[in-house]
Design a protein around this motif. Structure first.
Motif, PDB file in Angstrom:
ATOM      1  N   VAL A 138      -4.746  -9.054   1.296  1.00  0.00           N
ATOM      2  CA  VAL A 138      -5.153  -8.141   2.023  1.00  0.00           C
ATOM      3  C   VAL A 138      -5.838  -7.106   1.230  1.00  0.00           C
ATOM      4  O   VAL A 138      -6.792  -6.588   1.606  1.00  0.00           O
ATOM      5  CB  VAL A 138      -3.843  -7.346   2.740  1.00  0.00           C
ATOM      6  CG1 VAL A 138      -4.235  -6.233   3.370  1.00  0.00           C
ATOM      7  CG2 VAL A 138      -3.211  -8.320   3.572  1.00  0.00           C
ATOM      8  N   PHE A 139      -5.189  -6.737   0.041  1.00  0.00           N
ATOM      9  CA  PHE A 139      -5.916  -5.890  -0.728  1.00  0.00           C
ATOM     10  C   PHE A 139      -7.321  -6.525  -1.162  1.00  0.00           C
ATOM     11  O   PHE A 139      -8.239  -5.698  -1.554  1.00  0.00           O
ATOM     12  CB  PHE A 139      -4.907  -5.584  -2.049  1.00  0.00           C
ATOM     13  CG  PHE A 139      -3.857  -4.848  -1.809  1.00  0.00           C
ATOM     14  CD1 PHE A 139      -3.865  -3.348  -1.531  1.00  0.00           C
ATOM     15  CD2 PHE A 139      -2.570  -5.270  -1.599  1.00  0.00           C
ATOM     16  CE1 PHE A 139      -2.722  -2.449  -1.184  1.00  0.00           C
ATOM     17  CE2 PHE A 139      -1.506  -4.452  -1.493  1.00  0.00           C
ATOM     18  CZ  PHE A 139      -1.391  -3.112  -1.022  1.00  0.00           C
ATOM     19  N   GLU A 140      -7.340  -7.851  -1.756  1.00  0.00           N
ATOM     20  CA  GLU A 140      -8.434  -8.448  -2.115  1.00  0.00           C
ATOM     21  C   GLU A 140      -9.547  -8.342  -0.843  1.00  0.00           C
ATOM     22  O   GLU A 140     -10.876  -8.317  -1.301  1.00  0.00           O
ATOM     23  CB  GLU A 140      -8.150  -9.796  -2.548  1.00  0.00           C
ATOM     24  CG  GLU A 140      -7.565  -9.675  -3.790  1.00  0.00           C
ATOM     25  CD  GLU A 140      -6.751 -11.225  -4.090  1.00  0.00           C
ATOM     26  OE1 GLU A 140      -6.879 -12.105  -3.113  1.00  0.00           O
ATOM     27  OE2 GLU A 140      -6.081 -11.371  -5.062  1.00  0.00           O
ATOM     28  N   ALA A 141      -9.284  -8.506   0.286  1.00  0.00           N
ATOM     29  CA  ALA A 141     -10.204  -8.546   1.499  1.00  0.00           C
ATOM     30  C   ALA A 141     -10.641  -7.244   1.392  1.00  0.00           C
ATOM     31  O   ALA A 141     -12.118  -6.955   1.810  1.00  0.00           O
ATOM     32  CB  ALA A 141      -9.694  -9.190   2.806  1.00  0.00           C
ATOM     33  N   MET A 142      -9.867  -6.129   1.662  1.00  0.00           N
ATOM     34  CA  MET A 142     -10.130  -4.851   1.574  1.00  0.00           C
ATOM     35  C   MET A 142     -11.115  -4.375   0.400  1.00  0.00           C
ATOM     36  O   MET A 142     -12.027  -3.695   0.501  1.00  0.00           O
ATOM     37  CB  MET A 142      -8.964  -3.817   1.588  1.00  0.00           C
ATOM     38  CG  MET A 142      -9.549  -2.524   2.312  1.00  0.00           C
ATOM     39  SD  MET A 142     -10.263  -2.703   4.007  1.00  0.00           S
ATOM     40  CE  MET A 142      -8.874  -3.041   4.856  1.00  0.00           C
ATOM     41  N   ASN A 143     -10.965  -4.804  -0.685  1.00  0.00           N
ATOM     42  CA  ASN A 143     -11.749  -4.456  -2.133  1.00  0.00           C
ATOM     43  C   ASN A 143     -12.981  -5.260  -1.780  1.00  0.00           C
ATOM     44  O   ASN A 143     -14.062  -4.453  -2.374  1.00  0.00           O
ATOM     45  CB  ASN A 143     -11.015  -4.927  -3.266  1.00  0.00           C
ATOM     46  CG  ASN A 143     -11.686  -4.546  -4.479  1.00  0.00           C
ATOM     47  OD1 ASN A 143     -12.715  -5.489  -4.881  1.00  0.00           O
ATOM     48  ND2 ASN A 143     -11.811  -3.505  -4.866  1.00  0.00           N
TER      49      ASN A 143
END
Length: 150
Positions: free
Chosen positions: A26-31
């Motif tokens: 989730v953090f990677e997609a948002m980044n």
């Protein structure tokens, strides 16, 4: 044109709340999404917000303001974060909104931010001049904040 994308999510989805932090994906997609916004030159600001338990509401019943500490039990969805984009058209704002990696149960509200010229002919000239001076002071403060790193 500037647009604000407002992420609304159930309170139980706040980062670190209830079931712990979201998976790394989730953090990677948002980044990746935020990086694309920056590389396209359209991102002016973006922030995630803490849970309502850390905040408060101020309401005014007409006599005096009342402050109520969070969490806000009556709310089903709360603002979880936001982006401010500078794009050429509403269509471009919609394209970026469609790319945002929000998950199930999350809502993204997109609203245009009015510019000073939207108020011309509506607000008195002295109010527009005062507002322009205030915006200049805010820009100076933001630049100082960025330079200090805090």
């Amino acid at each position: 044109m500037r647009y604000m994308m407002i992420m609304q999510a159930p309170e139980t989805m706040s980062v670190g709340e209830v079931d712990g932090p979201p998976p790394a994906e989730v953090f990677e997609a948002m980044n990746r999404y935020n990086t694309a916004l920056v590389e396209a030159g359209v991102l002016l600001a973006a922030e995630g917000l803490g849970p309502s338990a850390e905040g408060f509401e101020l309401t005014n019943d007409g006599e005096s303001p009342t402050v109520t500490d969070g969490p806000f039990a009556e709310a089903r969805e709360l603002v979880a974060g936001f982006w401010i984009l500078d794009v050429a058209t509403r269509g471009e704002a919609e394209q970026w909104a469609r790319r945002c990696p929000i998950g199930p149960g999350v809502r993204l509200e997109v609203r245009r931010i009015h510019d000073m010229n939207d108020l011309e002919g509506i607000a008195p000239p002295e109010v527009l001049d005062a507002e322009a001076a205030l915006r200049s002071r805010v820009a100076e403060r933001a630049a100082q904040y960025e330079q200090s790193g805090s």
